[in-house]
Scaffold this motif. Structure first.
Motif, mmCIF file in Angstrom:
data_model
loop_
_atom_site.group_PDB
_atom_site.id
_atom_site.type_symbol
_atom_site.label_atom_id
_atom_site.label_comp_id
_atom_site.label_asym_id
_atom_site.label_seq_id
_atom_site.Cartn_x
_atom_site.Cartn_y
_atom_site.Cartn_z
ATOM 1 N N ALA A 1 0.820 -1.216 0.000
ATOM 2 C CA ALA A 1 0.000 0.000 0.000
ATOM 3 C C ALA A 1 0.850 1.261 0.000
ATOM 4 O O ALA A 1 0.470 2.288 -0.581
ATOM 5 N N ASP A 2 2.028 1.220 0.628
ATOM 6 C CA ASP A 2 2.908 2.389 0.702
ATOM 7 C C ASP A 2 3.886 2.473 -0.463
ATOM 8 O O ASP A 2 4.761 3.339 -0.474
ATOM 9 N N GLY A 3 3.768 1.576 -1.423
ATOM 10 C CA GLY A 3 4.612 1.645 -2.613
ATOM 11 C C GLY A 3 6.022 1.121 -2.433
ATOM 12 O O GLY A 3 6.850 1.237 -3.346
ATOM 13 N N VAL A 4 6.307 0.518 -1.281
ATOM 14 C CA VAL A 4 7.661 0.042 -0.998
ATOM 15 C C VAL A 4 8.090 -1.041 -1.983
ATOM 16 O O VAL A 4 9.245 -1.080 -2.428
ATOM 17 N N LEU A 5 7.156 -1.892 -2.368
ATOM 18 C CA LEU A 5 7.507 -3.076 -3.143
ATOM 19 C C LEU A 5 7.726 -2.786 -4.622
ATOM 20 O O LEU A 5 8.150 -3.672 -5.375
ATOM 21 N N TYR A 6 7.441 -1.564 -5.047
ATOM 22 C CA TYR A 6 7.705 -1.182 -6.440
ATOM 23 C C TYR A 6 9.145 -0.709 -6.624
ATOM 24 O O TYR A 6 9.632 -0.619 -7.744
ATOM 25 N N ASP A 7 9.800 -0.392 -5.536
ATOM 26 C CA ASP A 7 11.188 0.076 -5.554
ATOM 27 C C ASP A 7 12.098 -1.133 -5.297
ATOM 28 O O ASP A 7 12.027 -1.754 -4.228
ATOM 29 N N ALA A 8 12.956 -1.457 -6.249
ATOM 30 C CA ALA A 8 13.778 -2.665 -6.158
ATOM 31 C C ALA A 8 14.662 -2.685 -4.919
ATOM 32 O O ALA A 8 14.788 -3.721 -4.245
ATOM 33 N N SER A 9 15.268 -1.543 -4.595
ATOM 34 C CA SER A 9 16.169 -1.509 -3.434
ATOM 35 C C SER A 9 15.394 -1.639 -2.126
ATOM 36 O O SER A 9 15.823 -2.336 -1.198
ATOM 37 N N LEU A 10 14.241 -0.979 -2.028
ATOM 38 C CA LEU A 10 13.422 -1.074 -0.822
ATOM 39 C C LEU A 10 12.833 -2.489 -0.665
ATOM 40 O O LEU A 10 12.736 -3.006 0.450
ATOM 41 N N ARG A 11 12.455 -3.071 -1.778
ATOM 42 C CA ARG A 11 11.928 -4.445 -1.720
ATOM 43 C C ARG A 11 13.000 -5.390 -1.173
ATOM 44 O O ARG A 11 12.698 -6.276 -0.361
ATOM 45 N N LYS A 12 14.229 -5.207 -1.614
ATOM 46 C CA LYS A 12 15.331 -6.033 -1.125
ATOM 47 C C LYS A 12 15.529 -5.835 0.370
ATOM 48 O O LYS A 12 15.742 -6.803 1.117
ATOM 49 N N MET A 13 15.434 -4.574 0.834
ATOM 50 C CA MET A 13 15.556 -4.288 2.262
ATOM 51 C C MET A 13 14.412 -4.923 3.049
ATOM 52 O O MET A 13 14.610 -5.408 4.171
ATOM 53 N N ALA A 14 13.220 -4.905 2.450
ATOM 54 C CA ALA A 14 12.054 -5.487 3.112
ATOM 55 C C ALA A 14 12.256 -6.987 3.336
ATOM 56 O O ALA A 14 12.011 -7.516 4.434
ATOM 57 N N LEU A 15 12.703 -7.673 2.311
ATOM 58 C CA LEU A 15 12.969 -9.100 2.431
ATOM 59 C C LEU A 15 14.088 -9.376 3.432
ATOM 60 O O LEU A 15 14.029 -10.336 4.208
ATOM 61 N N GLN A 16 15.097 -8.502 3.425
ATOM 62 C CA GLN A 16 16.212 -8.672 4.343
ATOM 63 C C GLN A 16 15.760 -8.511 5.793
ATOM 64 O O GLN A 16 16.223 -9.219 6.687
ATOM 65 N N PHE A 17 14.821 -7.591 6.031
ATOM 66 C CA PHE A 17 14.300 -7.398 7.388
ATOM 67 C C PHE A 17 13.596 -8.673 7.880
ATOM 68 O O PHE A 17 13.801 -9.108 9.024
ATOM 69 N N VAL A 18 12.779 -9.272 7.018
ATOM 70 C CA VAL A 18 12.066 -10.492 7.404
ATOM 71 C C VAL A 18 13.061 -11.620 7.677
ATOM 72 O O VAL A 18 12.923 -12.377 8.652
ATOM 73 N N LYS A 19 14.079 -11.731 6.814
ATOM 74 C CA LYS A 19 15.114 -12.751 7.026
ATOM 75 C C LYS A 19 15.828 -12.541 8.365
ATOM 76 O O LYS A 19 16.059 -13.487 9.111
ATOM 77 N N GLN A 20 16.181 -11.290 8.647
ATOM 78 C CA GLN A 20 16.898 -10.995 9.883
ATOM 79 C C GLN A 20 16.055 -11.345 11.108
ATOM 80 O O GLN A 20 16.568 -11.897 12.091
ATOM 81 N N LEU A 21 14.763 -11.029 11.042
ATOM 82 C CA LEU A 21 13.874 -11.358 12.158
ATOM 83 C C LEU A 21 13.784 -12.865 12.340
ATOM 84 O O LEU A 21 13.882 -13.380 13.472
#
Length: 433
Positions: free
Chosen positions: A221-241
């Protein structure tokens, strides 16, 4: 009450005996012998009646016991079928098998419980052996100014948790909705670390077995997943958790804490994923760090397009699209979503819809006594009725047959299921699990 009823009878019986003893005695021996003979006959008759009545009582008891066996499962009662009637739903929905510890669906079962529906808490305790994971919807991780705050501990019911531990081995993983400002969180390493530390501390303090995290829909909803670098950070956050949780062990069973991640279904009619969809590559990226993926395969229809809650063909294509080519090895990490709620649509143009629970559904069925219709393409039952204002309604709500079909779909993939949410269902649904 029994003593009060028996006392007058015993008095009347005693009065009759005393009255007979006051009668003049017979003057001759023949009369005396006849009187003695009559007494013996009476006593003999009484003895025979007593023995016979006892035997009859035993036979009746055995017969009643034979006719009233312990409650059988819904399959044994022949209720899982397409041609179900409203009478069967009304009379059978509260009857469940006495053997609640037996699991019929042996893959993982995750059940959500919401604090605004107390029935879910009771059902989680009652049917605890049926579940592998329980997720009370308790927490939100929010941004407050420049800081992060984990809200929701006031929802946590420690007494309920203690009772669950005594009733089964289901792991308790409270749901956390990630409401922190996405771009601020993902771009700031200190904030990411802070968020993970807050979640880990809560698990350790409260003795949880892990967490269910919901964030993908907010990021989309916030458009994060359309940005390749932010999407990568998002996945990295889930992995880290996930990795951080695995480094700690449950106080209850000594196993690593688990992470289940909530993902939505792709809604593309073309069979192709859109930029914001969670797809096969995302699944592979997270598979080593995430223990399960709660797939929300429901809410297919809407007030603007009334229809089934989750057409079975759509559920199948969603799983297939998510796993991708050669991805079936990860199917055991998927919790296929099953809804225990339904929808009541007004079919007039712009009529709208209302979500309904089991109680609402039974009330409608009892009032309108409808004919249940099975739609094979959807693998769902529905019924039609006209309200007091002569508006036509269509009601879609789960039935034993529709749930059984979805369990079989999940089983065919080797996947588990996730239920939203158990307090909205009918008791006999649990016989299927």
């Amino acid at each position: 009450m029994a003593k009060k009823q028996l006392k007058p009878d015993s008095i009347r019986h005693r009065n009759r005996v005393e009255s007979s003893t006051r009668q003049p005695k017979p003057s001759n021996s023949s009369s005396k012998n006849l009187h003695g003979s009559n007494n013996r006959r009476i006593f003999a008759i009484i003895a025979v009646v007593f023995i016979a009545s006892s035997a009859v009582s035993i036979l009746v008891y055995r017969r009643v016991k034979h006719l009233s066996p312990p409650s059988l499962s819904v399959h044994q009662r022949g209720l899982v079928k397409e041609d179900v009637t409203f009478q069967e739903i009304l009379s059978e929905n509260s009857r469940v098998s006495e053997n609640i510890s037996q699991r019929h669906f042996t893959n993982s079962v995750l059940a959500y419980i919401t604090p605004w529906n107390a029935a879910g808490y009771d059902l989680a305790k009652r049917f605890c052996p049926k579940f592998t994971h329980l997720s009370p919807v308790w927490y939100n991780l929010k941004t407050e100014g420049t800081k992060l705050a984990l809200e929701g501990r006031h929802n946590a019911d420690t007494e309920w948790l203690s009772e669950l531990r005594l009733r089964g081995n289901a792991q308790v993983l409270p749901r956390v909705v990630l409401e922190a400002v996405p771009k601020d969180l993902l771009r700031n390493k200190k904030q990411r670390d802070k968020a993970i530390n807050l979640l880990l501390k809560e698990c350790k303090d409260m003795g949880y077995d892990g967490l269910v995290l919901e964030s993908w829909s907010r990021w989309a909803a916030d458009g994060v997943l359309y940005d390749a670098s932010l999407r990568k950070m998002a996945l990295q956050f889930v992995k880290q958790l996930g990795d951080s949780l695995h480094n700690f062990r449950s106080q209850r069973n000594g196993q690593p804490l688990q992470l289940v991640y909530v993902i939505g279904p792709p809604y593309s009619q073309s069979g192709k994923l859109q930029a914001h969809d969670f797809g096969p590559e995302d699944l592979k990226t997270l598979s080593d760090s995430v223990d399960g993926f709660s797939l929300m395969t429901y809410d297919y229809s809407s007030p603007y397009s009334p229809g089934p809650n989750a057409p079975l063909t759509w559920v199948h294509s969603t799983i297939k699209l998510l796993l991708g080519d050669g991805g079936k090895s990860l199917a055991n990490k998927i919790f296929v979503g099953i809804n225990f709620y339904g929808n009541n649509y007004i079919l007039a143009e712009g009529g709208g819809a209302q979500a309904i629970t089991g109680r609402d559904y039974l009330s409608l069925v009892d009032r309108y006594k409808p004919m249940m219709r099975w739609k094979k393409d959807f693998a769902e039952h529905f019924f039609l009725y006209s309200d007091d204002q002569h508006r036509e309604h269509a009601v879609f709500y789960p039935t034993l047959m529709s749930i059984a079909e979805r369990l079989e779909e999940a089983r065919s993939w080797g996947a588990g299921i996730s239920i939203w949410e158990i307090g909205q269902g009918l008791d006999y649904f649990f016989d299927l699990l």
